[in-house]
Design a protein around this motif. Sequence first.
Motif, PDB file in Angstrom:
ATOM      1  N   GLU A   9       0.842  -1.293  -0.095  1.00  0.00           N
ATOM      2  CA  GLU A   9      -0.101  -0.066  -0.144  1.00  0.00           C
ATOM      3  C   GLU A   9       0.844   1.250   0.060  1.00  0.00           C
ATOM      4  O   GLU A   9       0.454   2.307  -0.563  1.00  0.00           O
ATOM      5  CB  GLU A   9      -0.991  -0.189   1.078  1.00  0.00           C
ATOM      6  N   VAL A  10       1.994   1.350   0.634  1.00  0.00           N
ATOM      7  CA  VAL A  10       2.983   2.382   0.401  1.00  0.00           C
ATOM      8  C   VAL A  10       3.328   2.946  -0.816  1.00  0.00           C
ATOM      9  O   VAL A  10       3.020   3.928  -1.292  1.00  0.00           O
ATOM     10  CB  VAL A  10       4.055   2.251   1.338  1.00  0.00           C
ATOM     11  N   TYR A  11       3.764   2.042  -1.566  1.00  0.00           N
ATOM     12  CA  TYR A  11       4.081   2.055  -2.766  1.00  0.00           C
ATOM     13  C   TYR A  11       2.995   2.391  -3.825  1.00  0.00           C
ATOM     14  O   TYR A  11       3.027   3.415  -4.778  1.00  0.00           O
ATOM     15  CB  TYR A  11       4.636   0.824  -3.553  1.00  0.00           C
TER      16      TYR A  11
ATOM     17  N   LYS B 126      -1.618   8.168  -5.829  1.00  0.00           N
ATOM     18  CA  LYS B 126      -2.143   9.629  -5.456  1.00  0.00           C
ATOM     19  C   LYS B 126      -1.233  10.933  -5.492  1.00  0.00           C
ATOM     20  O   LYS B 126      -1.247  11.998  -5.465  1.00  0.00           O
ATOM     21  CB  LYS B 126      -2.050   9.590  -3.739  1.00  0.00           C
ATOM     22  N   VAL B 127       0.253  10.352  -5.730  1.00  0.00           N
ATOM     23  CA  VAL B 127       1.288  11.303  -5.912  1.00  0.00           C
ATOM     24  C   VAL B 127       1.494  11.333  -7.428  1.00  0.00           C
ATOM     25  O   VAL B 127       2.456  12.302  -7.800  1.00  0.00           O
ATOM     26  CB  VAL B 127       2.306  11.362  -4.829  1.00  0.00           C
ATOM     27  N   GLY B 128       1.479  10.360  -7.959  1.00  0.00           N
ATOM     28  CA  GLY B 128       1.830  10.359  -9.504  1.00  0.00           C
ATOM     29  C   GLY B 128       3.150   9.859  -9.849  1.00  0.00           C
ATOM     30  O   GLY B 128       3.841  10.100 -11.016  1.00  0.00           O
TER      31      GLY B 128
ATOM     32  N   VAL C 202      -0.359   9.017   6.096  1.00  0.00           N
ATOM     33  CA  VAL C 202       0.649   9.507   5.499  1.00  0.00           C
ATOM     34  C   VAL C 202       0.826  11.075   5.780  1.00  0.00           C
ATOM     35  O   VAL C 202      -0.260  11.821   6.010  1.00  0.00           O
ATOM     36  CB  VAL C 202       0.313   9.631   3.767  1.00  0.00           C
ATOM     37  N   ALA C 203       1.948  11.625   5.989  1.00  0.00           N
ATOM     38  CA  ALA C 203       2.364  12.869   6.445  1.00  0.00           C
ATOM     39  C   ALA C 203       3.631  13.378   5.564  1.00  0.00           C
ATOM     40  O   ALA C 203       4.356  12.586   5.226  1.00  0.00           O
ATOM     41  CB  ALA C 203       2.500  12.938   7.916  1.00  0.00           C
TER      42      ALA C 203
ATOM     43  N   PHE D  44      -6.320   0.670   0.197  1.00  0.00           N
ATOM     44  CA  PHE D  44      -5.955  -0.104  -1.044  1.00  0.00           C
ATOM     45  C   PHE D  44      -6.390  -1.405  -1.208  1.00  0.00           C
ATOM     46  O   PHE D  44      -5.800  -2.122  -0.051  1.00  0.00           O
ATOM     47  CB  PHE D  44      -4.536   0.318  -1.636  1.00  0.00           C
ATOM     48  N   LEU D  45      -6.530  -2.149  -1.997  1.00  0.00           N
ATOM     49  CA  LEU D  45      -6.558  -3.625  -2.498  1.00  0.00           C
ATOM     50  C   LEU D  45      -5.106  -3.917  -3.088  1.00  0.00           C
ATOM     51  O   LEU D  45      -4.925  -3.551  -4.150  1.00  0.00           O
ATOM     52  CB  LEU D  45      -7.539  -4.166  -3.499  1.00  0.00           C
ATOM     53  N   VAL D  46      -4.289  -4.656  -2.461  1.00  0.00           N
ATOM     54  CA  VAL D  46      -2.876  -4.826  -2.866  1.00  0.00           C
ATOM     55  C   VAL D  46      -2.432  -6.409  -2.621  1.00  0.00           C
ATOM     56  O   VAL D  46      -3.046  -7.070  -1.736  1.00  0.00           O
ATOM     57  CB  VAL D  46      -1.900  -3.880  -2.189  1.00  0.00           C
TER      58      VAL D  46
END
Length: 452
Positions: free
Chosen positions: A197-199, A205-207, A423-424, A443-445
Amino acid sequence: MRPFRVRPLPAWAALPGVSVALALLLAAVPLTACGSRLPLRDFASPSSAPVTATAPAAAPPITIGIVTSVTSILGTETFSGPLYGAQAFFHALNDSGGLNGRQIKVVTCDDSGSGSGNQACVHKLIDHDHVVALVATSALDYAGAPYVSAQGVPDIGGEPIGNAYDLYPHLYGINGSSEPRNGKAVGWNGTEYQTTEVYRYFKQKVGLHTAAVVSYNQADSARYAAQLTQGLKAEGYQVLSETVDFALPNFAAVAAGMKADGTQVLLDAMDTRGNVALCQAMAAAGVSVAAKVTNVQNWSAQAGTDYSSVPGCLNALWVTANSRSYEDVHYPAVAAFRAAMRRYFPAREGKLSQWELEGWAAAQWFTDAAGSCGAQVYGGAGRDCLDRFMQRTQPYDAHGLLIPTDFVPRPAPTGLQHACLDVARWQGGGWVTQVADMDTNCFLVPALPFRP
């Protein structure tokens, strides 16, 4: 709920100021506790003394223990966060009347970061002080874990610095677990799983889609870097893997490689010293990234000092965790935590960390478990009751401080998993949350297997 978590490089190896060479030394050479186990009053503020308020004779206090590697050779700040957070909670609880009229008596023990010191601490707390549970453990070498488990003493909300919380029953890490934890092998017969989910967050979200993973030429560092690379590739990133010599790292070459590859997100398996040196090399080469991603162990106000000489990296710092940011005071539980820290540990206002908030959450978890036990929060019956609460199927969120989790054993994961995260980002001198709500930032990961 996030039942499966990344099994990282030992957490202490990712903490500020900790070198991988020191990690190797600590792993290979048992440290002795003689002459180095100072009482907490020698290094903490006067207000940090253990809670010892006397309860009425008809309502004896409930005794719990906290084991922390405070005076380890890694410094008094490295592992002490959960201790401060938990003590602040119990101070506030006692000052408001205690738990069902009973005061919480907190007995602390500094194990000095050694295995022998840790064993001495758990024996003292269990055999001499007769604690009903341990809370918010933060131990560099949890050598006493087998004894804690064998005695059936619940250890609630500990930080998973080693693999004890992935292995032993009665040990309940702050992140929850769906592993068998039968005392025989970590994970599922020695295999653990990381979710991605981090990746996924940074891709969707950040592209971002190009990443660099930098590690030392050392086994633990390389192993963690391999996990990072595995997760990134599973999410479709183009990954540049760079390894540097620990003694003579050529960070200029790494920076050049990142520039040529168009790296957007940087992850690493290095200590803070190495990270700052890499950031200096990046600045000299004119390399910047959209995100330099670190983890919950480094989520603290100290980041501003650690990266003060490299503002390019400081302003690109992002962090992820399974707990609510200590900056988000619009949540009542976070506001209560901050108010208690200001009252009982005012000197720590500029040193706040996510581990302190997680220590508070661990104390909340114990208190809710003990509250379910009524008058039986003593001895074996009390421990059995605490275990039942910790093992219930209803997910727990520490009044909104944790992503809901549990300790229900499940089969090894297959298929996609539902995983959430907070996330921060470091902005304007502090951490600013980047998601509307960690409980819906999900997310589904896939769950990727690896051998720890």
